[in-house]
Design an enzyme around this catalytic site. Structure first.
Site, mmCIF file in Angstrom:
data_model
loop_
_atom_site.group_PDB
_atom_site.id
_atom_site.type_symbol
_atom_site.label_atom_id
_atom_site.label_comp_id
_atom_site.label_asym_id
_atom_site.label_seq_id
_atom_site.Cartn_x
_atom_site.Cartn_y
_atom_site.Cartn_z
ATOM 1 N N LYS A 157 3.586 12.321 -5.341
ATOM 2 C CA LYS A 157 2.427 11.528 -5.991
ATOM 3 C C LYS A 157 2.318 10.111 -5.300
ATOM 4 O O LYS A 157 3.317 9.861 -4.143
ATOM 5 C CB LYS A 157 2.832 11.118 -7.504
ATOM 6 N N ARG A 204 5.171 6.632 -22.781
ATOM 7 C CA ARG A 204 3.906 6.662 -21.872
ATOM 8 C C ARG A 204 3.048 7.920 -22.140
ATOM 9 O O ARG A 204 1.871 7.811 -22.631
ATOM 10 C CB ARG A 204 4.363 6.567 -20.415
ATOM 11 N N MET A 215 -2.038 -13.132 5.549
ATOM 12 C CA MET A 215 -2.578 -11.768 5.307
ATOM 13 C C MET A 215 -2.521 -10.748 6.408
ATOM 14 O O MET A 215 -1.997 -9.558 6.025
ATOM 15 C CB MET A 215 -4.113 -11.990 4.900
ATOM 16 N N TYR A 255 1.145 -21.263 6.714
ATOM 17 C CA TYR A 255 0.395 -22.067 5.721
ATOM 18 C C TYR A 255 1.515 -23.007 5.071
ATOM 19 O O TYR A 255 2.513 -22.398 4.604
ATOM 20 C CB TYR A 255 0.007 -20.959 4.925
HETATM 21 C C1 LIG Z 1 7.564 9.984 -10.307
HETATM 22 C C2 LIG Z 1 8.178 10.905 -11.382
HETATM 23 C C3 LIG Z 1 9.089 11.335 -11.043
HETATM 24 C C4 LIG Z 1 9.954 11.503 -9.677
HETATM 25 O O1 LIG Z 1 10.847 10.164 -10.027
HETATM 26 P P1 LIG Z 1 11.853 9.288 -8.640
HETATM 27 O O2 LIG Z 1 12.465 8.366 -9.644
HETATM 28 O O3 LIG Z 1 10.941 9.003 -7.784
HETATM 29 O O4 LIG Z 1 12.704 10.429 -8.267
HETATM 30 C C5 LIG Z 1 9.557 12.728 -11.791
HETATM 31 N N1 LIG Z 1 9.067 12.782 -13.128
HETATM 32 C C6 LIG Z 1 7.973 11.932 -13.441
HETATM 33 C C7 LIG Z 1 7.433 12.438 -14.693
HETATM 34 C C8 LIG Z 1 7.485 11.181 -12.604
HETATM 35 O O5 LIG Z 1 6.618 10.335 -13.130
#
Ligand SMILES: *Cc1c(COP(=O)(O)O)cnc(C)c1O
Length: 359
Positions: free
Chosen positions: A38, A132, A302, A254
């Protein structure tokens, strides 16, 4: 090649990522290990990473969103490709057309998926403490009395997600393990998916039929406070654009937050907070040249970050300084920025070309 004039480059070591996946497989004997890609593969590029893992034998992948799944479906043709974020109403046909598996997290999603076609594959997501996504206790009680409500679905896995797995002694870990076992006992029998990266290191009680690590694949430590068992997989290199000598008393950047205490040489590099190199790092970390640290001085701006390279005559315009890599890990930079390694990696901007060192 794009990147010839970039201010910074992200080098992604696919061999290290595959090596990390193999290590996680060895640490999870109870079942296979998926690749969580993801967030565009935690900022590093979901496509090349999924392909490298697939070529190594990985056959389960997870993303957060349907669009992320569609983007890599062709790369992992016959692998299970799961979407963690839940089923958005109206998207069922896209899942079906591309053989993508939703993680269903409510009775409404179960019913919508049942209506989308006969015996479609799905993962059932149970909330054991994150609050969640996933079925809550009330919805679970409904299902317990009514297994028929799941009869139209091919239940691939029942899953839950750990709240504090990187804190090995947090009692929530054992609590969630118990709640998950109790929930599964109420449901029709199905394989289970439990541990994320850190969960794999919590011991065999946290083993399941499918682990779901992301962070550890990319070299983020799954065991904070202990030696990191994972190989670093990312290097962020910043190009030196300019080098100048300044007298004692001159300030840099800055708001003049840093003033030279002695005659100093300053290197200006082409990476800034627009690249995801957080402004919170101002004055709080180093870059490395040939393994030697050069302190970050002044404000991160930036597009530019300045370093005190006094005493390093070899650093000239066109040289590259290491911002992330073996000398200064993602976790080191996260600590300096007051965040975690996940945010450091997923912040890396698209204007930084990714260069893949192939398996
Ligand atoms: C992101 C996620 C993972 C992976 O978690 P890591 O800590 O990056 O290994 C696994 N299960 C769910 C539901 C997640 O949202």
């Amino acid at each position: 090649m794009r990147g010839n004039a970039a201010g910074g480059v992200v080098h992604v070591d696919l061999t290290a990522i595959v090596g990390n996946w193999r290590l996680l497989c060895a640490r999870h004997p109870s079942g296979p290990v998926a690749g969580v890609v993801k967030g565009d593969g935690y900022g590093l590029g979901a496509g090349p990473i999924a392909r490298a893992l697939y070529d190594a034998g990985c056959r389960h992948f997870f993303v957060a969103l349907l669009d992320e799944a569609l983007a890599i479906r062709k790369v992992v043709p016959d692998a299970m490709l799961g979407v963690l974020g839940g089923l958005i109403p109206g998207s069922e046909a896209d899942y079906v057309a591309h053989g993508i598996v939703p993680a269903l997290g409510s009775l409404a999603e179960i019913d919508a998926w049942t209506a989308a076609g006969p015996r479609l594959p799905a993962i059932l997501h149970i909330d054991t403490g994150m609050a969640r996504l996933g079925l809550d206790a009330r919805e679970l009680a409904v299902l317990r009395q009514d297994h028929a409500r799941l009869a139209g679905i091919e239940l691939r896995y029942i899953m839950t997600h750990l709240v504090s797995s990187e804190a090995a002694h947090d009692p929530l870990n054992q609590c969630q393990r118990r709640r998950f076992a109790e929930a599964c006992a109420m449901l029709p029998p199905a394989p289970r998916s439990f541990a994320n990266s850190s969960g794999i290191f919590l011991g065999e009680d946290f083993g399941s039929d499918l682990a779901r690590p992301g962070a550890a694949l990319y070299g983020i430590s799954p065991t904070p406070g202990q030696p990191n068992p994972m190989r670093p997989a990312v290097r962020l290199m910043a190009r030196v654009l300019s080098v100048r000598d300044i007298p004692a008393g001159a300030s840099v950047g800055y708001n003049a937050t840093w003033t030279a205490a002695r005659p100093s040489r300053i290197a200006t590099t082409g990476v800034g907070y627009a690249d995801g190199w957080h402004r919170a790092l101002s004055g709080r970390c180093n870059a490395f040249f040939d393994g030697a640290p050069v302190p970050l001085v002044g404000r991160v701006s930036m597009d530019l970050t300045t370093f005190d390279i006094t005493g390093h005559p070899a650093i000239a315009p066109g040289a590259w300084l290491e911002l992330l890599g073996p000398h200064q890990t993602v976790d080191d930079v996260a600590a300096a920025a007051g965040t975690n390694g996940y945010e450091i990696l997923t912040s890396l901007a698209l204007r930084l070309p990714r260069v893949y060192e192939a398996a």
